[in-house]
Design an enzyme around this catalytic site. Structure first.
Site, PDB file in Angstrom:
ATOM      1  N   ASP A  31      -9.334  -4.412  -6.813  1.00 46.55           N
ATOM      2  CA  ASP A  31      -8.867  -3.341  -5.925  1.00 46.55           C
ATOM      3  C   ASP A  31      -9.646  -2.066  -6.239  1.00 46.55           C
ATOM      4  OD1 ASP A  31      -7.413  -1.274  -4.643  1.00 46.55           O
ATOM      5  OD2 ASP A  31      -5.594  -2.483  -4.690  1.00 46.55           O
ATOM      6  N   HIS A  44      -7.738  -4.775  -2.438  1.00 52.41           N
ATOM      7  CA  HIS A  44      -6.592  -4.072  -1.864  1.00 52.41           C
ATOM      8  C   HIS A  44      -6.242  -4.684  -0.512  1.00 52.41           C
ATOM      9  CE1 HIS A  44      -3.995  -0.519  -1.989  1.00 52.41           C
ATOM     10  NE2 HIS A  44      -4.158  -0.442  -0.671  1.00 52.41           N
ATOM     11  N   CYS A  56       0.849  -1.199   0.000  1.00 49.04           N
ATOM     12  CA  CYS A  56       0.000   0.000   0.000  1.00 49.04           C
ATOM     13  C   CYS A  56       0.885   1.249   0.000  1.00 49.04           C
ATOM     14  CB  CYS A  56      -0.945  -0.079   1.203  1.00 49.04           C
ATOM     15  SG  CYS A  56      -2.051   1.310   1.469  1.00 49.04           S
TER      16      CYS A  56
END
Length: 448
Positions: A382, A415, A335
Site C-alpha cells: 500500500d 490500497h 479507506c
C-alpha cells in the site's frame, strides 16, 4: 444511421496511401510488420498499434520512420487475428469489443503449440514472443516501445511490468484505463493533444499530482439491494433471505456510496446472513473523482471528516433497530470508511465490533483505546499506508488496547485490494482478496 447517435470519438484520421518499406513476418502465432535500417544495429523498437490494427498504413509509416532513424522496428498484431475496430462500427458496442482486447493482458502467459527446448507446449505471452524474436532473430540488445491510443495504454502497462524494456513512449494512451499507474520501472514519455476529446486535459494535468488512492477495477454491477431514504441520508440496503437480528453498516471510501464495488461488498454481507447498509456519509457532497487534482485533496477532505460521522451513524443505527429489528450491529469501512470505523470503535458504545480496511492510520495517532473488538486489514504494498505505520499501530494497540483486536497485512497487496480489485481478472491477487474477505466475515461472525 444508428451509429450517428453514438459516433466513434477515436477518429481514424487521414488515411495514408502508403505501402511500406518493410515486410511482414510470422513470429510464432503472431503476424508482424518489420522494417530494418540500412546499417546494422542492436537497437529495436516495438510499435504497438491503435484500435484500428497493425495493418493501418499510418502506423506502418511510423515503423518505417523509426527504421530511417536507425532502429529495427516491428509492429506485431497484438489483436492476434481478431478484427480491429472499424470507424463505421456502432460505438455503443465498443466496451464489449474492448473486453476481448485488453491492453493490459498482452503480457499474460498462455499455452501455445510449438517447440521450444523440446517442449510441445509453450507458455508465453505475445510481448515475450516479440522480445524473443528481436533478441534471437534480429540480435537486438536494447529494446524500447512506442504505442498509439490503445497501444499507448499497453506502453503504460509495460513500463510498470517489463524490466527488459529500456524506455517507452505512450502516445495519447488513455489514462483512466491504467491501474496503479505511477510506479514506472523505466523512463517513459507521455504525449497528448490539447484538444483530445477522448482524454480530457484534467486527466493529463493530474499525472503530475496523481491520486494514490486508485479506484481500481470498476465492477459492472447493479446490485441486489435497493436504495432508501433514512431521514436526511440516502442509503443502499441489502437483506438476507432469512430473518436476522444482525446488521452491518458499510462505510464507503472516498469514491462514495454509489461505487458498484462497495455495493458488491454490501450484497456479499447480505449473502452471509447480515442486514447490510451503505449510507451516503458525504450527505450529498460530491465524492472524489480519480481525475481530480490530488493537490486539492486535503481541502476536499476537510469538508468530509471521517471523525465527524457520529450524527449520521446515530440515524442509521436507529433505522436498523426500529425498521429492521437489528439487535447486534457491527461496522466495516474501506479507506476513508476505515478511518471512520477506527473513530467509531473509540467512541460509539452501541456497535459490537468493527473491521477497518486500509483505513489511513496517520489521522488517528495516539488513539488506541478501543471500546470494541476491531480487525485492521492492510496491504503490504500500500503506497498510501507505509508498513512502519502498521507496525507502530500494532505496538500501540498492544500497549493500550483492553479489548480483542487483530492487525493483518496481506502480501503484495495494494490500497483498495479487498473491494476495488476484481479477483476474476487478477489471478495473482485472487488468493489474498478471497482470504481478506473470508477473514472479514469470520471476524463479524465471531462478534455478532
Amino acid at each position: 444511421m444508428a451509429n450517428e447517435a453514438r459516433p466513434c470519438p477515436c477518429d481514424i484520421g487521414d488515411r495514408f496511401e502508403y505501402g511500406g518499406l518493410g515486410h511482414e513476418v510470422q513470429v510464432e502465432h503472431i503476424k508482424a510488420y518489420v522494417c530494418k535500417p540500412s546499417a546494422s544495429t542492436e537497437k529495436a523498437v516495438v510499435v504497438i498499434q491503435d484500435i484500428f490494427g497493425w495493418q493501418l498504413p499510418n502506423t506502418r509509416y511510423m515503423v518505417d520512420m523509426l527504421a530511417a532513424n536507425g532502429y529495427i522496428a516491428i509492429c506485431p498484431d497484438f489483436f492476434v487475428g481478431k478484427e480491429p475496430w472499424n470507424p463505421s462500427d456502432d460505438w455503443s458496442t465498443f466496451g464489449e469489443w474492448l473486453k476481448t482486447r485488453d491492453a493490459r493482458k498482452i503480457d499474460q502467459e498462455r499455452f501455445y503449440y510449438g517447440f521450444l527446448s523440446s517442449l510441445l507446449f509453450i507458455c508465453c505471452s505475445e510481448a515475450e514472443f516479440v522480445l524473443r524474436y528481436l533478441k534471437q532473430q534480429c540480435s537486438a540488445k536494447k529494446i524500447g516501445v512506442v504505442g498509439f491510443c490503445w497501444g499507448g495504454i499497453v506502453v503504460h502497462h509495460l513500463m510498470m511490468k517489463y524490466p527488459e524494456l529500456k524506455a517507452g513512449v505512450s502516445v495519447y494512451g488513455i489514462i483512466r484505463d491504467s491501474d496503479d499507474r505511477y510506479n514506472l520501472l523505466k523512463p517513459t514519455f507521455f504525449i497528448f493533444g490539447e484538444k483530445d476529446d477522448v482524454i480530457p486535459l484534467d486527466q493529463m494535468a493530474n499525472e503530475a499530482r496523481p491520486c494514490p488512492c486508485d479506484i481500481g477495477d470498476r465492477f459492472e454491477y447493479g446490485g441486489l439491494g435497493h436504495e432508501v431514504q433514512v431521514e436526511h441520508i440516502k442509503a443502499y440496503v441489502c437483506k438476507p433471505s432469512a430473518s436476522t437480528g444482525k446488521a452491518v453498516v458499510v462505510i464507503h471510501d472516498i469514491f462514495g456510496w454509489q461505487l458498484p464495488n462497495t455495493r458488491y461488498m454490501v450484497d456479499m454481507l447480505a449473502a452471509n446472513g447480515y442486514i447490510a447498509i451503505c449510507p451516503d456519509f458525504f450527505v450529498g457532497q460530491k465524492p472524489w473523482d480519480p481525475s481530480d487534482d490530488w493537490s486539492i485533496f486535503n481541502d476536499w477532505l476537510k469538508t468530509r471528516d471521517a471523525s465527524k460521522v457520529d450524527r449520521e451513524v446515530d440515524v442509521i443505527l436507529k433505522y436498523l433497530k426500529e425498521q429492521c429489528n437489528a439487535k447486534k450491529i457491527g461496522v466495516i469501512g474501506f479507506c476513508w470508511g476505515g478511518m471512520a470505523v477506527h473513530h467509531l470503535m473509540l467512541k460509539n458504545p452501541e456497535l459490537k465490533t468493527g473491521v477497518a480496511i486500509y483505513g489511513v492510520i496517520k489521522y488517528f495517532e495516539d488513539r488506541y483505546s478501543l471500546l470494541h473488538p476491531t480487525f485492521f486489514i492492510f496491504g503490504e504494498s500500500d503506497d498510501y499506508i507505509p508498513l512502519e505505520q502498521v507496525t507502530l499501530l500494532e505496538q500501540k494497540l498492544k500497549q493500550h488496547c483492553k479489548v480483542d483486536y487483530r492487525v493483518k497485512t496481506y502480501p503484495g497487496q495494494t490500497h483498495g485490494f479487498v473491494h476495488r480489485r476484481r479477483e476474476d481478472i487478477n489471478p495473482q491477487d485472487k488468493p489474498y482478496i478471497e482470504e481478506a474477505r473470508k477473514d472479514m466475515i469470520n471476524w463479524l461472525n465471531k462478534y455478532l
